[in-house]
Design a protein around this motif. Structure first.
Motif, mmCIF file in Angstrom:
data_model
loop_
_atom_site.group_PDB
_atom_site.id
_atom_site.type_symbol
_atom_site.label_atom_id
_atom_site.label_comp_id
_atom_site.label_asym_id
_atom_site.label_seq_id
_atom_site.Cartn_x
_atom_site.Cartn_y
_atom_site.Cartn_z
ATOM 1 N N THR A 144 0.722 -1.109 -0.181
ATOM 2 C CA THR A 144 -0.094 -0.121 -0.006
ATOM 3 C C THR A 144 0.933 1.143 -0.125
ATOM 4 O OG1 THR A 144 -0.177 0.320 2.567
ATOM 5 C CG2 THR A 144 -1.892 -1.112 1.219
ATOM 6 N N PRO A 145 0.441 2.401 -0.156
ATOM 7 C CA PRO A 145 1.168 3.481 -0.421
ATOM 8 C C PRO A 145 1.769 3.929 0.873
ATOM 9 C CG PRO A 145 -0.683 3.875 -1.537
ATOM 10 C CD PRO A 145 -1.250 2.723 -1.044
ATOM 11 N N GLU A 146 1.166 3.518 1.959
ATOM 12 C CA GLU A 146 1.681 3.975 3.496
ATOM 13 C C GLU A 146 2.872 2.848 3.810
ATOM 14 O OE1 GLU A 146 -2.285 4.875 2.619
ATOM 15 O OE2 GLU A 146 -1.711 2.922 2.735
ATOM 16 N N ARG A 147 3.259 1.768 2.842
ATOM 17 C CA ARG A 147 4.139 1.169 3.150
ATOM 18 C C ARG A 147 5.256 1.422 2.313
ATOM 19 N NH1 ARG A 147 3.852 -3.952 5.176
ATOM 20 N NH2 ARG A 147 2.071 -4.119 6.558
ATOM 21 N N VAL A 148 5.191 2.385 1.534
ATOM 22 C CA VAL A 148 6.431 2.899 0.467
ATOM 23 C C VAL A 148 7.075 4.159 1.038
ATOM 24 C CG1 VAL A 148 6.841 3.820 -1.868
ATOM 25 C CG2 VAL A 148 5.025 2.128 -1.449
ATOM 26 N N PHE A 149 8.371 4.084 0.867
ATOM 27 C CA PHE A 149 9.067 5.363 1.326
ATOM 28 C C PHE A 149 10.167 5.675 0.097
ATOM 29 C CE2 PHE A 149 8.371 2.819 5.022
ATOM 30 C CZ PHE A 149 8.496 3.713 6.102
ATOM 31 N N VAL A 150 10.018 6.860 -0.226
ATOM 32 C CA VAL A 150 10.629 7.345 -1.417
ATOM 33 C C VAL A 150 11.934 8.157 -0.808
ATOM 34 C CG1 VAL A 150 10.720 9.205 -3.367
ATOM 35 C CG2 VAL A 150 8.764 7.655 -2.812
ATOM 36 N N GLY A 151 13.273 7.781 -1.073
ATOM 37 C CA GLY A 151 14.321 8.622 -0.530
ATOM 38 C C GLY A 151 15.337 9.329 -1.585
ATOM 39 N N ALA B 190 17.138 3.246 11.915
ATOM 40 C CA ALA B 190 15.845 2.679 12.412
ATOM 41 C C ALA B 190 15.832 1.318 13.175
ATOM 42 C CB ALA B 190 14.520 2.631 11.429
ATOM 43 N N LEU B 191 16.563 0.285 12.730
ATOM 44 C CA LEU B 191 16.853 -0.894 13.005
ATOM 45 C C LEU B 191 17.655 -1.407 14.202
ATOM 46 C CD1 LEU B 191 15.608 -3.945 12.447
ATOM 47 C CD2 LEU B 191 17.542 -4.001 11.192
ATOM 48 N N LEU B 192 18.751 -0.705 14.247
ATOM 49 C CA LEU B 192 19.805 -1.440 14.992
ATOM 50 C C LEU B 192 20.075 -0.417 16.239
ATOM 51 C CD1 LEU B 192 22.619 -1.689 12.165
ATOM 52 C CD2 LEU B 192 20.890 -3.442 12.992
ATOM 53 N N ASN B 193 20.242 -1.480 17.335
ATOM 54 C CA ASN B 193 21.004 -0.778 18.530
ATOM 55 C C ASN B 193 22.372 -1.267 18.542
ATOM 56 O OD1 ASN B 193 18.639 0.113 19.928
ATOM 57 N ND2 ASN B 193 17.790 -2.014 19.818
ATOM 58 N N GLY C 41 5.256 -7.420 4.748
ATOM 59 C CA GLY C 41 5.181 -8.434 5.903
ATOM 60 C C GLY C 41 4.169 -8.047 6.668
ATOM 61 N N ASP C 42 3.937 -8.902 7.900
ATOM 62 C CA ASP C 42 3.014 -8.731 8.547
ATOM 63 C C ASP C 42 2.838 -7.392 9.382
ATOM 64 O OD1 ASP C 42 0.936 -10.270 10.779
ATOM 65 O OD2 ASP C 42 2.306 -9.247 12.162
ATOM 66 N N PRO C 43 1.511 -6.864 9.244
ATOM 67 C CA PRO C 43 1.662 -5.521 9.991
ATOM 68 C C PRO C 43 1.805 -4.992 11.337
ATOM 69 C CG PRO C 43 -0.451 -6.069 8.625
ATOM 70 C CD PRO C 43 0.270 -7.353 8.916
ATOM 71 N N VAL C 44 1.743 -6.084 12.305
ATOM 72 C CA VAL C 44 2.017 -5.997 13.805
ATOM 73 C C VAL C 44 3.551 -6.161 13.757
ATOM 74 C CG1 VAL C 44 1.818 -7.070 15.819
ATOM 75 C CG2 VAL C 44 -0.120 -7.196 14.450
ATOM 76 N N ALA C 45 4.215 -7.021 13.016
ATOM 77 C CA ALA C 45 5.702 -7.490 12.810
ATOM 78 C C ALA C 45 6.435 -6.059 12.555
ATOM 79 C CB ALA C 45 6.029 -8.609 12.104
ATOM 80 N N VAL C 46 5.906 -5.318 11.563
ATOM 81 C CA VAL C 46 6.811 -4.225 10.982
ATOM 82 C C VAL C 46 6.141 -2.926 11.332
ATOM 83 C CG1 VAL C 46 7.048 -5.642 8.964
ATOM 84 C CG2 VAL C 46 5.167 -3.926 9.009
ATOM 85 N N GLY C 47 5.430 -2.859 12.380
ATOM 86 C CA GLY C 47 4.536 -1.572 12.670
ATOM 87 C C GLY C 47 5.649 -0.736 13.289
ATOM 88 N N GLU C 48 6.274 -1.167 14.246
ATOM 89 C CA GLU C 48 7.554 -0.358 14.899
ATOM 90 C C GLU C 48 8.420 0.138 14.102
ATOM 91 O OE1 GLU C 48 10.392 -0.515 18.847
ATOM 92 O OE2 GLU C 48 8.597 -1.925 18.918
ATOM 93 N N HIS D 193 8.090 0.576 10.802
ATOM 94 C CA HIS D 193 7.477 1.703 9.997
ATOM 95 C C HIS D 193 7.545 2.875 10.666
ATOM 96 C CE1 HIS D 193 4.462 3.988 7.936
ATOM 97 N NE2 HIS D 193 4.886 3.203 6.952
ATOM 98 N N HIS D 194 7.075 2.969 11.856
ATOM 99 C CA HIS D 194 7.038 4.305 12.664
ATOM 100 C C HIS D 194 8.430 4.892 12.712
ATOM 101 C CE1 HIS D 194 5.852 7.373 15.477
ATOM 102 N NE2 HIS D 194 7.007 6.912 16.464
ATOM 103 N N ALA D 195 9.351 3.931 13.040
ATOM 104 C CA ALA D 195 10.790 4.575 13.041
ATOM 105 C C ALA D 195 11.420 5.213 11.780
ATOM 106 C CB ALA D 195 11.790 3.464 13.634
ATOM 107 N N MET D 196 11.195 4.392 10.889
ATOM 108 C CA MET D 196 11.513 5.075 9.501
ATOM 109 C C MET D 196 10.849 6.289 9.200
ATOM 110 S SD MET D 196 11.857 1.586 7.173
ATOM 111 C CE MET D 196 12.531 2.517 5.828
ATOM 112 N N ASP D 197 9.296 6.348 9.464
ATOM 113 C CA ASP D 197 8.755 7.455 9.121
ATOM 114 C C ASP D 197 9.388 8.664 10.071
ATOM 115 O OD1 ASP D 197 6.045 8.906 7.990
ATOM 116 O OD2 ASP D 197 5.951 9.208 10.110
#
Length: 416
Positions: free
Chosen positions: A96-103, A116-119, A258-265, A267-271
């Motif tokens: 969906t458009p909400e899942r797309v990031f343009v850079g 967004a991912l790494l500690n 991927g699963d919306p629950v699994a990628v939700g956090e 997605h928020h971090a990348m946004d």
């Protein structure tokens, strides 16, 4: 009394990017002296006379009056809608458009997503050889790049079992570069399915660099990863720079599937990180819809008689005729990745060879170790020049390798 030198980030000492590094700086010095060089270090189509398709140029020109304001941090809404539809046609789930990031190019999105991912101390599985930005971005985001080998005897395809043995409790992601830069390997579906199974088992994020997705030769088939991944979190990266020959426009994109629950956090971090840099370059985004929905102009270039195909043929035939080189024929992307063999390979140092080639033959190549490869007997050339230029380049390479082989023979004769 001079001021003390400013300290820089210590981890920069771990980062390599010879594609634009020391050898490229020396090349600029030689050019300033009046030397004419053949620069095969960067996959930059515009530098070799390629142009972005006219319908993409028109799309930007027709919307230039709309490009003054910032747009949404994830990208122009119409562009994201076009990209979501493109990935749905490929079978990607939750596209969906909400899942797309343009850079600003795929490079920015690779850095943003790893940030967004790494500690600190988290690990990312990266192919060796790799496109070095992947390793650099992992390091600079306080992660640890763990390289899984892709060997020429295996066609530069990885061994899934070897990858799985490298996984630890700190492993967060598995990077796939397909078609591969620098090797040109195109990953078969069965291999990708095994990589998906590994990611699912160990709860890893798949990160699939697909910037060369349509640059394939001799019937090689590109298989996008997201449709195979299903509910497994997957970031698929693409852009205008290679397939559409528009590097300077700096337009890349990523789909988070991927699963919306699994990628939700994530997605928020990348946004959030996207918002901090406000938005990507706006004018180039108006070319996305035209690119995705327009004529596939890359196809003719990659078919027999096409410029990229014939350049690749010139490299393959030159290597086959060489006394000192071997190469796995690239199935995709814009590069050849030869290996030095025989007497010329004894004591071979890829960086020293590249410097000698530059200084004596006016040819700039990239040493294989620049791609985080363990072996020092390889180098990369781009396929972007005309075929005749590449044949001449390999004649110059042969002269340098002849001297090395002859020196080895003379040394052995002296000892005898």
């Amino acid at each position: 009394m001079s001021a003390p030198a400013l300290k820089t980030r210590e981890r920069l000492t771990e980062v390599r990017y010879e594609i634009r590094g020391e050898l490229a700086r020396r090349a600029r010095e030689l050019e300033a002296q009046g030397r004419t060089l053949v620069k095969l270090n960067i996959g930059n189509p515009g530098a070799f006379g390629f142009r972005a398709p006219e319908h993409l140029q028109r799309a930007i020109a027709e919307h230039i009056h709309d490009t003054d304001p910032y747009t949404h941090q994830q990208g122009l809404p119409t562009a994201r809608e076009a990209l979501a539809a493109h990935y749905r046609r490929r079978g990607a789930p939750n596209a969906t458009p909400e899942r797309v990031f343009v850079g600003n190019g795929v490079s920015e999105l690779i850095d943003l997503s790893l940030r967004a991912l790494l500690n600190p101390g988290d690990e990312v599985l990266v192919p060796s050889p790799d496109y070095p930005l992947w390793t650099a971005a992992t390091i600079l985001n306080d992660g640890c790049a763990v390289h899984y080998p892709c060997r020429p005897e295996d066609g530069y395809l990885p061994d899934p079992d070897a990858i799985e043995r490298l996984i630890t409790p700190r492993t967060r992601a598995l990077v796939v570069i397909n078609p591969n830069n620098p090797t040109g390997a195109v990953y078969p579906r069965a291999l990708l399915e095994r990589l998906v199974a590994i990611a699912a088992k160990h709860k890893l994020l798949l990160m699939s660099d697909e910037i060369y997705d349509e640059v394939v030769y001799d019937g090689a088939q590109f298989q996008p990863l997201a449709p195979l991944a299903g509910d497994v979190p997957c970031l698929s990266f693409g852009g205008l720079s290679k397939v559409y020959r528009a590097c300077g426009w700096r337009i890349g994109w990523a789909l988070l599937s991927g699963d919306p629950v699994a990628v939700g956090e994530l997605h928020h971090a990348m946004d959030l990180l996207g918002a901090l840099r406000l938005c990507a370059n706006v004018p180039g985004q108006f070319a996305i819809e035209a690119a995705i929905g327009g004529e596939a102009t890359i196809n003719g270039l990659c078919a027999p008689g096409g410029r990229l195909y014939e350049a690749r043929r010139a490299v393959v035939e030159s290597v086959a005729a060489s006394r000192h080189l071997s190469m796995v024929t690239p199935g995709g992307a814009l590069y050849g990745y030869p290996t030095v063999t025989g007497a010329a390979a004894v004591g071979f140092d890829d960086h020293g060879f590249a410097l000698e080639l530059l200084e004596t033959q006016d040819v700039l190549v990239v040493p294989g170790t620049s791609f985080n490869a363990l072996r020092r007997d390889q180098f990369r050339v781009t396929l972007l020049p005309e075929a005749d230029v590449l044949r001449d380049v390999f004649a110059r390479i042969e002269r340098v390798l002849d001297r090395r082989a002859d020196a080895q023979a003379a040394g052995r004769a002296a000892v005898a």
